[in-house]
Design a protein around this motif. Structure first.
Motif, mmCIF file in Angstrom:
data_model
loop_
_atom_site.group_PDB
_atom_site.id
_atom_site.type_symbol
_atom_site.label_atom_id
_atom_site.label_comp_id
_atom_site.label_asym_id
_atom_site.label_seq_id
_atom_site.Cartn_x
_atom_site.Cartn_y
_atom_site.Cartn_z
ATOM 1 N N LEU A 121 0.850 -1.184 0.000
ATOM 2 C CA LEU A 121 0.000 0.000 0.000
ATOM 3 C C LEU A 121 0.886 1.234 0.000
ATOM 4 C CD1 LEU A 121 -2.630 -0.996 2.730
ATOM 5 C CD2 LEU A 121 -2.913 -1.106 0.240
ATOM 6 N N ALA A 122 0.511 2.237 -0.779
ATOM 7 C CA ALA A 122 1.203 3.527 -0.767
ATOM 8 C C ALA A 122 0.352 4.531 0.005
ATOM 9 C CB ALA A 122 1.430 4.019 -2.196
ATOM 10 N N PRO A 123 0.957 5.403 0.790
ATOM 11 C CA PRO A 123 0.192 6.313 1.646
ATOM 12 C C PRO A 123 -0.882 7.118 0.912
ATOM 13 C CG PRO A 123 2.512 6.396 2.227
ATOM 14 C CD PRO A 123 2.417 5.550 0.992
ATOM 15 N N LEU A 124 -0.589 7.564 -0.299
ATOM 16 C CA LEU A 124 -1.529 8.440 -1.006
ATOM 17 C C LEU A 124 -2.669 7.687 -1.683
ATOM 18 C CD1 LEU A 124 0.905 11.038 -2.633
ATOM 19 C CD2 LEU A 124 -0.334 11.202 -0.468
ATOM 20 N N THR A 125 -2.522 6.374 -1.840
ATOM 21 C CA THR A 125 -3.530 5.619 -2.587
ATOM 22 C C THR A 125 -4.012 4.378 -1.850
ATOM 23 O OG1 THR A 125 -1.744 4.473 -3.752
ATOM 24 C CG2 THR A 125 -2.694 6.412 -4.841
ATOM 25 N N ALA A 126 -3.726 4.272 -0.561
ATOM 26 C CA ALA A 126 -4.051 3.061 0.188
ATOM 27 C C ALA A 126 -5.548 2.769 0.201
ATOM 28 C CB ALA A 126 -3.521 3.165 1.623
ATOM 29 N N GLY A 127 -6.364 3.793 0.425
ATOM 30 C CA GLY A 127 -7.810 3.589 0.468
ATOM 31 C C GLY A 127 -8.347 3.049 -0.840
ATOM 32 N N TYR A 128 -7.915 3.638 -1.943
ATOM 33 C CA TYR A 128 -8.343 3.185 -3.266
ATOM 34 C C TYR A 128 -7.898 1.737 -3.506
ATOM 35 C CZ TYR A 128 -8.025 2.439 -8.303
ATOM 36 O OH TYR A 128 -8.111 1.909 -9.557
ATOM 37 N N ALA A 129 -6.636 1.424 -3.126
ATOM 38 C CA ALA A 129 -6.107 0.076 -3.356
ATOM 39 C C ALA A 129 -6.888 -0.973 -2.582
ATOM 40 C CB ALA A 129 -4.624 0.033 -2.975
ATOM 41 N N LEU A 130 -7.275 -0.667 -1.362
ATOM 42 C CA LEU A 130 -8.031 -1.629 -0.562
ATOM 43 C C LEU A 130 -9.443 -1.822 -1.096
ATOM 44 C CD1 LEU A 130 -6.816 -0.624 2.999
ATOM 45 C CD2 LEU A 130 -6.340 -2.775 1.805
ATOM 46 N N ARG A 131 -10.055 -0.740 -1.552
ATOM 47 C CA ARG A 131 -11.392 -0.872 -2.155
ATOM 48 C C ARG A 131 -11.323 -1.700 -3.433
ATOM 49 N NH1 ARG A 131 -11.543 4.567 -0.527
ATOM 50 N NH2 ARG A 131 -11.028 5.289 -2.631
ATOM 51 N N ARG A 132 -10.271 -1.508 -4.201
ATOM 52 C CA ARG A 132 -10.091 -2.282 -5.428
ATOM 53 C C ARG A 132 -9.829 -3.746 -5.109
ATOM 54 N NH1 ARG A 132 -5.344 -1.130 -9.955
ATOM 55 N NH2 ARG A 132 -6.047 -2.664 -11.482
ATOM 56 N N LEU A 133 -9.085 -3.999 -4.036
ATOM 57 C CA LEU A 133 -8.791 -5.368 -3.633
ATOM 58 C C LEU A 133 -10.068 -6.137 -3.323
ATOM 59 C CD1 LEU A 133 -6.573 -7.447 -2.947
ATOM 60 C CD2 LEU A 133 -6.530 -6.495 -0.631
ATOM 61 N N LEU A 134 -11.025 -5.481 -2.700
ATOM 62 C CA LEU A 134 -12.295 -6.136 -2.368
ATOM 63 C C LEU A 134 -13.063 -6.595 -3.603
ATOM 64 C CD1 LEU A 134 -13.615 -3.910 0.559
ATOM 65 C CD2 LEU A 134 -12.958 -6.320 0.698
ATOM 66 N N ARG A 135 -12.783 -5.971 -4.734
ATOM 67 C CA ARG A 135 -13.518 -6.301 -5.967
ATOM 68 C C ARG A 135 -12.818 -7.368 -6.809
ATOM 69 N NH1 ARG A 135 -13.905 -0.538 -6.054
ATOM 70 N NH2 ARG A 135 -12.346 -0.422 -7.741
ATOM 71 N N THR A 136 -11.644 -7.824 -6.387
ATOM 72 C CA THR A 136 -10.923 -8.808 -7.184
ATOM 73 C C THR A 136 -11.618 -10.160 -7.138
ATOM 74 O OG1 THR A 136 -9.503 -9.456 -5.328
ATOM 75 C CG2 THR A 136 -8.716 -7.657 -6.739
ATOM 76 N N LYS A 137 -11.379 -10.961 -8.161
ATOM 77 C CA LYS A 137 -12.014 -12.282 -8.217
ATOM 78 C C LYS A 137 -11.510 -13.184 -7.096
ATOM 79 C CE LYS A 137 -8.724 -14.026 -11.697
ATOM 80 N NZ LYS A 137 -8.587 -14.617 -13.057
#
Length: 240
Positions: A164-180
């Motif tokens: 996770l990168a500090p500036l994009t951590a929230g977006y990355a975690l939300r995207r992770l939830l949508r992975t197959k």
């Protein structure tokens, strides 16, 4: 053993389909770039042992990383472990053909890295993770087990982790939830670089982080590594 993870990866065997060839080749180049980031440490380690190094790759999947290392260190021995033995058995030969090495002598083992590992104390010299450590449901236990099965002067190399990168951590975690993977119940985690540093240090390793920016697009953005995105190879020798 986590049955959802095992079933998911056992069913993921179309990786080397002919129509996926260009993606496979580009992926292999990415793997090589992450290995290259720790090549100085690897070379020094292997040279000191005359090339006779015992590698274990955890979460090996296609075994591409072990095979890539075998091409560099032909005298080394390799064990590939994954939650799906059948997937490794199906893909090992195809991966070896792609890398240009033979697969003879590579040991395969089925295990769940979230649990106690089925290996003896001090059985290996280097444990490799390639985009796999973050699949552990208990990263503390996994690294403690790595410490147990490594020689007293051994090391872990963790490549292509899900940082996770500090500036994009929230977006990355939300995207992770949508992975197959997550949608299928597979264990997926993501951590900040500082969290990895903590877990390694707490389990008896001295981690160093080597910046990786594979491809021209990422190299142009390399000053933002660690802020906007986070791409590293970790080299973590055992604390003496």
């Amino acid at each position: 053993m986590r049955t959802s993870d095992r079933a998911f990866y056992a069913g993921s065997v179309g990786y080397f389909d002919a129509e996926n060839k260009s993606h496979i080749i580009s992926h292999l180049d990415v793997v090589k770039s992450y290995i290259s980031a720790v090549s100085d440490s690897l070379e020094q380690f292997c040279r000191a042992r005359g090339g006779n190094v015992r590698f274990l790759e955890l979460g090996a999947g296609t075994c591409l990383t072990s095979l890539s290392l075998r091409k560099i260190y032909p005298q080394a021995s390799f064990t590939c472990a994954d939650i799906s033995l059948s997937r490794m058995q199906l893909l090992l030969g195809k991966a070896a053909d792609l890398v240009g090495v033979h697969a003879n002598g590579i040991e395969l083992a089925e295990c769940d890295m979230s649990n106690k590992l089925p290996f003896e104390n001090e059985q290996f010299d280097i444990v490799i993770f390639d985009a796999s450590l973050h699949h552990s449901c208990n990263i503390w236990l996994t690294l403690a087990e790595c410490r147990r099965i490594l020689a007293p002067d051994g090391a872990v190399a963790a490549l292509r982790e899900q940082y996770l990168a500090p500036l994009t951590a929230g977006y990355a975690l939300r995207r992770l939830l949508r992975t197959k993977e997550v949608q299928s119940g597979v264990a997926e985690n993501a951590f900040l670089k500082e969290q990895y540093a903590y877990y390694f240090a707490a389990n008896g390793f001295v981690p160093t982080f080597h910046s990786v920016t594979p491809g021209a697009r990422w190299r142009m953005l390399s000053p933002l590594n660690g802020l906007l995105f986070s791409k590293w190879s970790i080299w973590a020798p055992v604390t003496r």
